[in-house]
Design a protein around this motif. Structure first.
Motif, PDB file in Angstrom:
ATOM      1  N   GLU A 228       0.828  -1.201   0.000  1.00 56.88           N
ATOM      2  CA  GLU A 228       0.000   0.000   0.000  1.00 56.88           C
ATOM      3  C   GLU A 228       0.867   1.258   0.000  1.00 56.88           C
ATOM      4  O   GLU A 228       0.604   2.213  -0.735  1.00 56.88           O
ATOM      5  CB  GLU A 228      -0.927  -0.010   1.211  1.00 56.88           C
ATOM      6  N   GLU A 232       1.382   3.801  -3.507  1.00 57.21           N
ATOM      7  CA  GLU A 232       1.090   5.245  -3.472  1.00 57.21           C
ATOM      8  C   GLU A 232       2.215   6.066  -4.098  1.00 57.21           C
ATOM      9  O   GLU A 232       1.983   7.161  -4.619  1.00 57.21           O
ATOM     10  CB  GLU A 232       0.886   5.706  -2.024  1.00 57.21           C
ATOM     11  N   ARG A 233       3.413   5.532  -4.057  1.00 58.45           N
ATOM     12  CA  ARG A 233       4.595   6.258  -4.535  1.00 58.45           C
ATOM     13  C   ARG A 233       5.125   5.712  -5.861  1.00 58.45           C
ATOM     14  O   ARG A 233       6.176   6.142  -6.332  1.00 58.45           O
ATOM     15  CB  ARG A 233       5.694   6.202  -3.466  1.00 58.45           C
TER      16      ARG A 233
END
Length: 428
Positions: A228, A232-233
């Motif tokens: 997760e 996101e990155r």
């Protein structure tokens, strides 16, 4: 004869090429779960050439496939169409769970991980890699540079910038005393903090169960929680399945599936057991990642017809005989038997693992201090009793590794456990 061979070995091969046992063995042949040495001694094999003889020694289906393929053509390189390579790639792509998967074959797990690093760094245009403490990913220049185990990383020089993350070892380190949920939360917080201090990495590479590290593992779900944060990155997740793949852990076909609530990894590497002794490794990745390279490449020996024929026969046998289920059933019995033995041996700190991937950590009684001398003595005693096992661990090689072929039956598991019990009880 064996002593003569040992002298010749030492005269022409590197000093750092490790040999097991004070009197090294020459293995001459095998059948099923047994092997024989040059002196005619028979051993129950609980290590399978480092988790590589996955189904059985001299498995008729594999030897027949190799023989028949050798009678047609052994090798042509990837410059020509290769039917066995396409067929095995199709099956692995489907089994991987990775959408729109592409497969590239190599000759080893080291080369597979090297290729995965090339893909990740090219795709992300970053040479920073996240890796786990206590990890091992191979012996190439780039692979030793991301190996978090000093015993297997002979140089600090590397083409990559490597940052090491907490979490691969559940029962050691600063978070060992926490509950599983708190352990995962602490490791995730550590990852977030680390990412706040560095340029964006290309990928996290992680073994779902650390092999050379002594069969250590985090709580189920850690890598899903990491995923997760990474997703996101835009950071990729590489699952190193060289030792955990093909159903060895019993509960899952791939080790990543214990952490799979957010889907499969972006890249997965494999090797060892798929060839049942033949040299096969490989990488599976989403097509956009696999196809990101902007120059030509080939593989002279990766995907050669004879190894692909072995892999196809071996995979077919494994699936048709439900060896994953056997690993779960027989492995469950074996680990419980070993835990019952260990309860009466003060030098055993922990018996851990799942399926037919079991680690026994040896320490000085009453402490967490590694005891590699005693671990080596147990290895020798097991051999004297007719059982071959492995060793590893991130704390001075004090873990015994038990990883038989996945066709192990209950009687053989009981026989091996009895030999290990005698070996462990021989500790002074």
């Amino acid at each position: 004869m064996t002593n003569d061979l040992l002298g010749r070995h030492r005269a022409v091969l590197p000093d750092w090429l490790a040999l097991y046992y004070e009197e090294p063995l020459e293995i001459t042949h095998g059948e099923g779960r047994h092997v024989w040495d040059a002196r005619g001694n028979r051993y129950l094999d609980f290590f399978g050439g480092i988790l590589t003889t996955m189904t059985a020694h001299a498995l008729p289906e594999v030897t027949k496939a190799v023989s028949e393929q050798a009678g047609r053509i052994i090798h042509s390189s990837t410059l020509y169409l290769n039917r066995p390579m396409v067929e095995l790639a199709e099956r692995i792509a489907q089994l991987s769970g990775i959408p729109d998967a592409r497969v590239f074959f190599t000759t080893s797990g080291t080369e597979a991980n090297d290729t995965a690093l090339l893909l990740a760094t090219a795709y992300r245009r970053s040479n920073t890699i996240l890796a786990m403490r206590n990890s091992y990913h191979g012996r190439s220049f780039s692979a030793v540079g991301i190996t978090g185990n000093s015993g297997w990383s002979p140089t600090s020089l590397s083409p990559l910038q490597t940052l090491y993350v907490h979490g691969g070892v559940r029962t050691r380190g600063p978070f060992a005393s926490l509950s599983d949920d708190a352990f995962i939360a602490a490791c995730v917080d550590d990852l977030k903090d680390l990412l706040g201090h560095t340029r964006p990495p290309a990928a996290l590479i992680a073994e779902p169960v650390q092999g050379v590290g002594g069969f250590t593992a985090p709580p189920d779900g850690l890598y899903a929680a990491f995923r997760e944060v990474l997703h996101e990155r835009g950071i990729l997740w590489i699952a190193d399945e060289v030792q955990t793949g093909w159903g060895r852990t019993g509960e899952h076909f791939w080790g990543w599936q214990a952490h799979g609530r957010n889907g499969p990894p972006d890249i997965m590497t494999f090797a060892k057991g798929i060839g049942n002794g033949m040299s096969i490794g490989g990488v599976v990745a989403r097509s956009e990642i696999m196809n990101c390279l902007d120059s030509n490449s080939i593989s002279t020996f990766g995907g050669t017809q004879i190894t692909m024929a072995a892999g196809l026969a071996n995979l077919t046998y494994l699936l048709e005989h439900d060896l994953q289920g056997n690993a779960r059933r027989v492995g469950g019995l074996l680990i419980e038997r070993l835990r019952a033995v260990a309860a009466h041996v003060p030098a055993v700190r922990e018996v851990r693992g799942r399926g037919l991937m079991i680690g026994i950590e040896i320490t000085k009684p009453g402490t967490d201090e590694a005891d590699p001398q005693t671990a080596a003595a147990v290895l020798e005693a097991a051999r004297e009793g007719g059982l071959l096992i492995g060793k590893g661990g991130g704390h001075d090689t004090s873990a015994l590794r038990v990883a038989p072929p996945l066709s192990l039956n209950v009687a053989e598991a009981e026989e091996g456990a009895a030999i290990l019990e005698n070996a462990l009880r021989s500790i002074p």
